[in-house]
Design a protein around this motif. Structure first.
Motif, PDB file in Angstrom:
ATOM      1  N   ILE A 265       0.853  -1.390  -2.871  1.00 14.30           N
ATOM      2  CA  ILE A 265       2.079  -0.629  -3.098  1.00 14.30           C
ATOM      3  C   ILE A 265       2.104   0.579  -2.161  1.00 14.30           C
ATOM      4  N   GLU A 266       3.233   1.269  -2.139  1.00 14.46           N
ATOM      5  CA  GLU A 266       3.442   2.360  -1.181  1.00 14.46           C
ATOM      6  C   GLU A 266       2.333   3.415  -1.249  1.00 14.46           C
ATOM      7  N   THR A 267       1.920   3.786  -2.458  1.00 16.35           N
ATOM      8  CA  THR A 267       0.894   4.826  -2.572  1.00 16.35           C
ATOM      9  C   THR A 267      -0.467   4.355  -2.065  1.00 16.35           C
ATOM     10  N   GLY A 268      -0.635   3.042  -1.928  1.00 16.02           N
ATOM     11  CA  GLY A 268      -1.894   2.503  -1.421  1.00 16.02           C
ATOM     12  C   GLY A 268      -1.832   2.115   0.043  1.00 16.02           C
ATOM     13  N   LYS A 269      -0.760   2.513   0.723  1.00 18.03           N
ATOM     14  CA  LYS A 269      -0.531   2.053   2.098  1.00 18.03           C
ATOM     15  C   LYS A 269      -1.652   2.457   3.055  1.00 18.03           C
TER      16      LYS A 269
END
Length: 433
Positions: free
Chosen positions: A37-41
């Protein structure tokens, strides 16, 4: 053949990449897609680059990519693995700290913290299963997101996708521990497992085909042995305990049978060094610094400091056995289907199963050992309440699940801790708000 790894930015991903590479001669994956997800990019980009170097060094013909677009990644997938942590390690730290502040064990998959982890995780994995059922309905979902047994039960009972298998590293760890204390190879150890995830016992132990249960239990009552994974400090087992239950405990059993001792140890660590989550955050920081080294082309040894080492080995072995219709025996989390007569037919248990192209076939156990029958049935009843609360967002069911957990079992503390945890994790619990 295509493998999709959801939670691809996890620090564990290099281990599953290694597992696929090592098995490529029998499990010829052609494409791997890492999803996050975006926070794990940022972490996904780091892991993707390392995984690419590992594949290039191995010379195996695997096409690797990574993306934040889960539906696109799932197109034509044959296997999907899930290794997610909703809220990250910061949420885990709260799962540990809040119960400890009220005099209860704070642990990420057991007790009050484990309940809240399930509440956050089950709705997200339900969404993933909905996607799989529409986009790649023939794919097998291999879940090693914790609490693995509860999550797998929720998906098999409530999601439209039924090709779901849960895996845990604890049975694998137990085999390795037995091999170590008996001076043999893990491949020479077979254990009959009975129970549920993180509350499973070994009822029989064979070494080189010989029943050595008594010898193993006798050695286990020696306090000098360290019989635990990296995330659980062993307290040892008394001779009386081992001789009374006549079963091989797993490392998590100390939370239930040595509760006061564990609580004292955890409170001391909580004040001196922080919780396990905070220690893991430092381990993760060091791992990702190492992962960014452009000369690193293999899984670093330091990964074994993480408590979930060998999860990926279990997952890769399982996928290979399904693909090759091996008919070998592995320990998995699947629906009971009558294997344990003292538990509901559709409940998820942790048990040995024969692995076929059509999935695992549980090996019949029969009745639960009378020494632990009541506790295993209580654990299953508690798990059923957790699943119902996670799906419905019913506060009263959530409170009942907290109250019925053996590590809480206090009506005033159950409410205080539940309310505090629900509030602190509010953004990840839309079903309750």
């Amino acid at each position: 053949m295509k493998l999709v790894i959801i939670g691809g930015g996890s620090s564990y991903t290099p281990e599953i990449i290694e597992g696929v590479i090592d098995r490529h001669h029998e499990f010829p994956v052609q494409e791997i897609v890492l999803v996050d997800i975006e926070t794990g990019k940022e972490k996904l980009n780091i892991i993707g680059a390392l995984a690419q170097r590992m594949i290039e060094k191995s010379g195996v013909p695997i096409e690797l990519s990574w993306t934040l677009n889960r539906p696109k990644a799932l197109m034509n997938a044959d296997f999907v693995t899930t290794q997610i942590r909703v809220g990250g390690l910061a949420a885990r730290a709260k799962d540990e700290r809040i119960p400890l502040s009220h005099g209860l064990i704070g642990q990420e998959t057991n007790g009050a913290g484990g309940i809240l982890k399930a509440f956050r995780t089950i709705p997200v994995l339900m969404e993933i299963c909905n996607d799989i059922s529409k986009i790649c309905p023939n794919a097998w979902l291999i879940n090693f997101t914790n609490p693995a047994g509860i999550v797998t039960e929720a998906l098999l009972k409530c999601s439209p996708h039924k090709k779901v298998i849960g895996v845990c590293n604890i049975p694998f760890n137990m085999k390795h521990s037995v091999a170590e204390i008996m001076g043999c190879r893990p491949s020479e150890v077979e254990i009959e497992f009975v129970g549920v995830n993180h509350f499973v016992f070994g009822s029989k132990v064979w070494i080189k085909g010989m029943d050595e249960t008594d010898k193993v239990l006798n050695k286990l009552s020696n306090h000098d042995l360290n019989y635990s994974p990296a995330n659980i400090v062993s307290l040892g087992w008394s001779k009386e305990f081992i001789e009374s239950i006549k079963l091989l405990p797993n490392p998590y059993h100390q939370y239930y049978f040595q509760t006061e001792e564990v609580l004292r140890k955890d409170v001391k660590a909580f004040h001196e060094n922080g919780t396990r989550a905070e220690i893991v955050q430092q381990v993760e920081k060091e791992l990702f610094q190492k992962y960014q080294d452009s000369t690193l082309q293999v899984k670093p040894k330091e990964l074994e400091k993480r408590g979930g080492a060998y999860y990926s080995h279990a997952a890769c072995s399982l996928m290979s056995s399904i693909y090759n219709n091996k008919g070998d025996v592995q320990t998995v989390n699947i629906q009971n289907q009558g294997a344990i007569t003292d538990l509901p037919f559709d409940s998820v248990i942790e048990v040995n199963a024969i692995i076929t192209k059509d999935g695992p076939k549980p090996i019949t156990i029969g009745k639960l050992p009378k020494q632990v029958k009541a506790m295993i049935q209580q654990m299953k009843g508690f798990e059923e309440l957790v699943v119902e609360a996670a799906i419905t967002g019913d506060y009263n069911v959530a409170y009942a699940s907290m109250l019925m957990n053996p590590l809480v079992r206090n009506e005033s503390k159950a409410k205080v801790v539940l309310d505090e945890l629900l509030e602190t994790h509010r953004e990840y619990l839309p079903q309750f708000y």
